[in-house]
Design an enzyme around this catalytic site. Structure first.
Site, PDB file in Angstrom:
ATOM      1  N   ASN A 214       0.847  -1.190   0.000  1.00  0.00           N
ATOM      2  CA  ASN A 214       0.000   0.000   0.000  1.00  0.00           C
ATOM      3  C   ASN A 214       0.882   1.239   0.000  1.00  0.00           C
ATOM      4  O   ASN A 214       2.108   1.140   0.092  1.00  0.00           O
ATOM      5  CB  ASN A 214      -0.980  -0.024   1.182  1.00  0.00           C
ATOM      6  N   ARG A 215       0.251   2.399  -0.078  1.00  0.00           N
ATOM      7  CA  ARG A 215       1.015   3.631  -0.332  1.00  0.00           C
ATOM      8  C   ARG A 215       1.551   4.307   0.931  1.00  0.00           C
ATOM      9  O   ARG A 215       2.063   5.415   0.871  1.00  0.00           O
ATOM     10  CB  ARG A 215       0.145   4.608  -1.117  1.00  0.00           C
TER      11      ARG A 215
END
Ligand code: CTP
Length: 405
Positions: A214-215
């Site tokens: 994920n970011r």
């Protein structure tokens, strides 16, 4: 605000050193106690005698006190001074000193003290505009910021060289105000407290070369770790993959997957006054790990399905038997924010949850600022304005400190 505060000033060899005697007088007028250490080159611009007279304290020049005259302990003077100070200000901070600090070089009293300090250290860089703008200086500054040093941006204007640009020592009242703000911000209210913080993303491997991630950049969790140390806490940081530098005095444990983060948290959760889960833990992980790289030809041409199974909810498990530990979660919501965050707060039995909406301007992944709403289990919901992640970390920790009691 400055009454009885102990300020250690490190003076290095730049022309702006001539302004430091006046800064010392201003600090003293406001009730602060000042001690000065300086490099040999700083003495080319201002004398030790001047600073010793104004501070009414011994000034250490170069690498060691002058033993024949010194009242400082010969072998431990640097540790004694570092422990004495509430805050250290390096002004002016030259490009040379900035570079040394970013590599941990301790070859004089200023760089040694900066390394030995447990409390906050602020640098007021001052140099010629081209030296300031040089990529290596900027890269060192960014490295120092990540390490938890505070940087006072140099002012713009006419420089001693005749050039114009950024590089001036800011006006003295501004320096004084920044030190006051820093002291107010870094209330030492967590001395003796043990805090476990998680940060960053988790990566769930699919095959030897691919993963689901994920970011999350880890910036919020690292800012919390740096700020908690500045407030006096003993900090353990469990982090997923990030490029960030470990803040000073933080015990760091690296993990990759949600399962590893679970194990690391469970192993380190004991005797913690607070656990703050700022990590973006994957909710699902692949059912199957392929030992060999998945080839595109082997699969159905139209679709390739990866089956996922839920990971263990670390916070929820901590909430079941939390005892006296203050448990704080983070929630990322893009709709019905407060309602959804409150549901997580009650479901996981948390003391508080910090709510973010990453779609808001100035919030979210990989930016330096954040906008958060602090939702305690008891008490009022507080919307905090946009601020740096480090400042937000202090806002959160100040509230956690009250919850710890
Ligand atoms: N968390 C955790 N263990 C997990 C997943 C999340 O401890 N396996 C923690 C996060 O670190 C964060 C909080 O739980 O502090 C977020 O709650 P969660 O319900 O997992 O949020 P989302 O993953 O955003 O849930 P949803 O996707 O349903 O909104």
């Amino acid at each position: 605000m400055l009454r009885n505060k102990k300020i250690l000033i490190g003076v290095t060899g730049g022309i702006a050193a001539y302004k430091i005697p006046q800064l010392v007088r201003d600090f003293k007028k406001n009730g602060a106690e000042i001690k000065v250490v300086m490099t040999d080159s700083a003495t080319e611009f201002v004398t030790a005698l001047t600073l010793s007279t104004l501070t009414q304290n011994e000034v250490v020049v170069g690498s060691f006190p002058r033993l024949t005259e010194s009242i400082l302990q010969a072998s431990t003077w640097h540790i004694d001074l570092a422990q004495w100070a509430d805050v250290m200000l390096i002004a002016p901070a030259t490009a040379n000193t900035i570079a040394k600090l970013s590599y941990g070089i301790a070859d004089n009293s200023v760089t040694t003290l900066a390394l030995a300090m447990r409390g906050p250290v602020m640098l007021s860089p001052s140099m010629d505009v081209d030296m300031w703008n040089h990529p290596i200086t900027q890269s060192n500054i960014s490295q120092l910021q990540q390490l938890g040093y505070h940087i006072l941006q140099p002012a713009e204007g006419e420089l001693a060289s005749g050039l114009t640009g950024a590089g001036r020592l800011p006006d003295l009242p501004k320096i004084q105000q920044s030190i006051e703000n820093l002291l107010a911000e870094t209330n030492r209210d967590l001395i003796g407290k043990k805090i476990l913080i998680t940060a960053g993303p988790t990566y769930e491997p699919i095959d030897p070369v691919r993963f689901i991630g994920n970011r999350s950049s880890g910036k919020m969790g690292f800012a919390l770790a740096a700020a908690a140390v500045h407030r006096g806490a003993e900090v353990t940081l469990v982090t997923g993959k990030t490029h960030l530098t470990t803040p000073r005095l933080v015990k760091r444990i690296d993990v990759v997957t949600a399962a590893q983060m679970y194990n690391a948290v469970m192993k380190n959760k004991h005797n913690k006054d607070s656990i703050i889960m700022a990590a973006a833990v994957a909710d699902y992980t692949p059912v199957k790990f392929y030992n060999q790289k998945i080839k595109k030809n082997l699969q159905d041409k139209n679709q390739f399905i990866i089956q996922l199974k839920p990971t263990k909810d670390i916070l929820k498990e901590l909430g079941i038997k939390k005892g006296k530990t203050v448990l704080v979660g983070f929630a990322v919501e893009t709709e019905n924010e407060i309602k959804n965050a409150k549901m997580k707060l009650y479901d996981k039995n948390l003391d508080a949850i910090v709510l973010n909406n990453p779609t808001e301007d100035g919030a979210g992944f990989d930016v330096e600022t954040n906008i958060a709403i602090f939702i305690p289990q008891k008490g009022n919901v507080e919307k905090l304005p946009k601020m740096s992640k480090y400042q937000l970390a202090h806002q959160i920790l100040q509230r956690i400190s009250k919850l710890i009691g």
